[in-house]
Design an enzyme around this catalytic site. Structure first.
Site, short mmCIF file in Angstrom:
data_model
loop_
_atom_site.label_atom_id
_atom_site.label_comp_id
_atom_site.label_asym_id
_atom_site.label_seq_id
_atom_site.Cartn_x
_atom_site.Cartn_y
_atom_site.Cartn_z
N ASN A 9 0.87 -1.18 0.00
CA ASN A 9 0.00 0.00 0.00
C ASN A 9 0.90 1.23 0.00
O ASN A 9 1.48 1.58 1.02
CB ASN A 9 -0.88 -0.03 1.26
CG ASN A 9 -1.73 1.23 1.38
OD1 ASN A 9 -1.83 2.01 0.44
ND2 ASN A 9 -2.35 1.41 2.54
N TRP A 10 1.01 1.84 -1.17
CA TRP A 10 1.94 2.96 -1.31
C TRP A 10 1.39 4.24 -0.68
O TRP A 10 2.10 5.22 -0.55
CB TRP A 10 2.27 3.21 -2.79
CG TRP A 10 3.04 2.11 -3.46
CD1 TRP A 10 3.37 0.88 -2.93
CD2 TRP A 10 3.59 2.13 -4.79
NE1 TRP A 10 4.10 0.14 -3.85
CE2 TRP A 10 4.24 0.89 -5.00
CE3 TRP A 10 3.60 3.06 -5.82
CZ2 TRP A 10 4.88 0.57 -6.20
CZ3 TRP A 10 4.25 2.76 -7.02
CH2 TRP A 10 4.88 1.52 -7.20
N LYS A 11 0.13 4.23 -0.32
CA LYS A 11 -0.54 5.41 0.25
C LYS A 11 -0.29 6.63 -0.65
O LYS A 11 -0.22 6.47 -1.87
CB LYS A 11 -0.08 5.64 1.69
CG LYS A 11 -0.18 4.38 2.56
CD LYS A 11 -0.05 4.65 4.01
CE LYS A 11 0.02 3.33 4.77
NZ LYS A 11 -0.08 3.49 6.20
N HIS A 98 -9.57 1.03 4.66
CA HIS A 98 -8.31 1.20 5.38
C HIS A 98 -8.55 2.10 6.60
O HIS A 98 -9.36 3.01 6.55
CB HIS A 98 -7.25 1.81 4.46
CG HIS A 98 -5.87 1.77 5.03
ND1 HIS A 98 -5.44 2.67 5.98
CD2 HIS A 98 -4.84 0.91 4.84
CE1 HIS A 98 -4.20 2.37 6.33
NE2 HIS A 98 -3.81 1.30 5.64
N GLU A 100 -6.99 4.47 7.76
CA GLU A 100 -6.80 5.91 7.52
C GLU A 100 -8.04 6.50 6.86
O GLU A 100 -8.39 7.66 7.10
CB GLU A 100 -5.54 6.13 6.67
CG GLU A 100 -4.28 5.86 7.49
CD GLU A 100 -3.09 5.35 6.71
OE1 GLU A 100 -3.08 5.44 5.47
OE2 GLU A 100 -2.16 4.81 7.35
N GLU A 170 -5.76 -5.39 10.19
CA GLU A 170 -4.71 -4.42 10.45
C GLU A 170 -4.99 -3.71 11.77
O GLU A 170 -5.75 -2.74 11.81
CB GLU A 170 -4.66 -3.37 9.34
CG GLU A 170 -4.39 -3.93 7.96
CD GLU A 170 -3.78 -2.88 7.06
OE1 GLU A 170 -2.66 -3.11 6.59
OE2 GLU A 170 -4.40 -1.82 6.84
N GLY A 176 2.08 1.77 10.72
CA GLY A 176 3.02 2.88 10.61
C GLY A 176 3.72 3.22 11.92
O GLY A 176 4.38 4.25 12.02
N SER A 216 3.08 -2.70 10.21
CA SER A 216 4.54 -2.72 10.38
C SER A 216 5.18 -4.04 9.99
O SER A 216 6.15 -4.48 10.62
CB SER A 216 4.91 -2.33 11.83
OG SER A 216 4.48 -1.01 12.10
N GLY A 237 2.61 -1.35 4.29
CA GLY A 237 2.70 0.08 3.99
C GLY A 237 4.14 0.51 3.80
O GLY A 237 4.72 0.36 2.72
N GLY A 238 4.76 1.02 4.88
CA GLY A 238 6.11 1.60 4.81
C GLY A 238 7.12 0.73 4.08
O GLY A 238 7.88 1.23 3.24
C1 PEP Z 1 -0.95 -0.11 5.86
O1 PEP Z 1 -0.90 1.04 5.50
O2 PEP Z 1 -1.87 -0.83 5.47
C2 PEP Z 1 0.11 -0.60 6.73
C3 PEP Z 1 0.00 -1.80 7.24
O3 PEP Z 1 1.18 0.23 6.97
P1 PEP Z 1 2.58 -0.16 7.67
O4 PEP Z 1 3.04 -1.43 7.05
O5 PEP Z 1 3.47 1.01 7.39
O6 PEP Z 1 2.29 -0.32 9.13
#
Ligand code: PEP
Length: 253
Positions: A9-11, A98, A100, A170, A176, A216, A237-238
């Site tokens: 997920n590049w956000k 998501h 967010e 999640e 994050g 994460s 994500g990251g």
């Molecule tokens: C996400 O944005 O779905 C996510 C899991 O982010 P991260 O891996 O950065 O925690």
């Protein structure tokens, strides 16, 4: 056996040039180094869907997804992107719900049920996110909340349809933050979700649903998380923004 899925997920990150470089580096590393048959999905910002899709060409390992779509099919909704638009561009996956989107854009279970329906109506595969905030985990309400999130947005679907959905568990406190759920915490919640689906639809339907873990995930923890029997891969994500790191995550699947 369910196929493992690793979705990045590049956000709202990267310029177009950076996005092209990232996609091309990961594509090369996956082709050269990844032995398993995990499906990889790049969930990229809307403006990059077509350029990255075109760059991937007919890559059988890596698919593309959007990060959201409107609950409406068309009309006067300035700034929105519809499921039929995504379908017309040949985009197979869409992340919905998501945390967010829930937190910053007020998306709730009822709205997400509509988004799920419109995505499915137009042949997209939703990656439906659920997960509890820290205070809910600390008060031991996490299982009840996640079951409710799954029920309110997915349990109106038929058995044949829910089988095709991808769920991403999640925990919000792990997104994050660098704080990952332990493999045991992930497995426990995934088993709860699968059992909940089994109670309504039967075990064979529940066994067909892919449930990803997100929060994460990185090169160091992916393998242990993905080895859990009910964890079918990850939503990342990251770590998906760094080609070497993401490739190592994929290797863990
Ligand atoms: C996400 O944005 O779905 C996510 C899991 O982010 P991260 O891996 O950065 O925690």
């Amino acid at each position: 056996m369910r196929q493992k899925i690793v979705a990045g997920n590049w956000k709202m990150n990267k310029t177009l040039e950076e996005a092209n470089i990232l996609a091309s580096e990961i594509t090369g590393m996956v082709a050269d180094e990844v032995k398993g048959d995990a499906k990889v999905i790049f969930c990229v910002p809307f403006p990059y869907l077509l350029p990255i899709k075109n760059q991937l060409g007919n890559n059988g390992r890596i698919a593309i997804g959007a990060q959201n779509c409107s609950e409406h099919e068309a009309g006067a909704y300035t700034g929105e992107v519809s499921a039929p638009m995504l379908k017309s561009m040949g985009i197979p996956y869409v992340i919905l719900g998501h945390s967010e989107r829930r937190q910053y854009f007020g998306e709730d279970g009822k709205l997400l049920a509509k988004k799920i329906d419109v995505a499915l109506k137009h042949g997209l595969i939703p990656i439906y996110c659920c997960g509890e905030p820290l205070e809910v985990r600390e008060s031991n309400g996490h299982e009840a909340l996640v079951k409710k999130q799954v029920e309110e947005s997915l349990f109106h679907l038929s058995a044949d349809v829910i089988k095709t959905i991808v769920i991403a568990y999640e925990p919000v406190w792990a997104i994050g933050t660098g704080k990952t759920a332990s493999a045991q915490q992930a497995q426990d919640m995934h088993a709860v979700i699968r059992k909940h689906i089994a109670a309504k639809y039967g075990q064979s339907v529940a066994d067909a649903v892919a449930i990803l873990y997100g929060g994460s995930v990185n090169a160091a923890n992916a393998k242990e998380l993905f080895a859990c029997p009910d964890v079918d891969g990850g939503l990342v994500g990251g770590a998906s923004l760094k080609s070497r790191e993401f490739t190592e995550v994929i290797k863990g699947a």
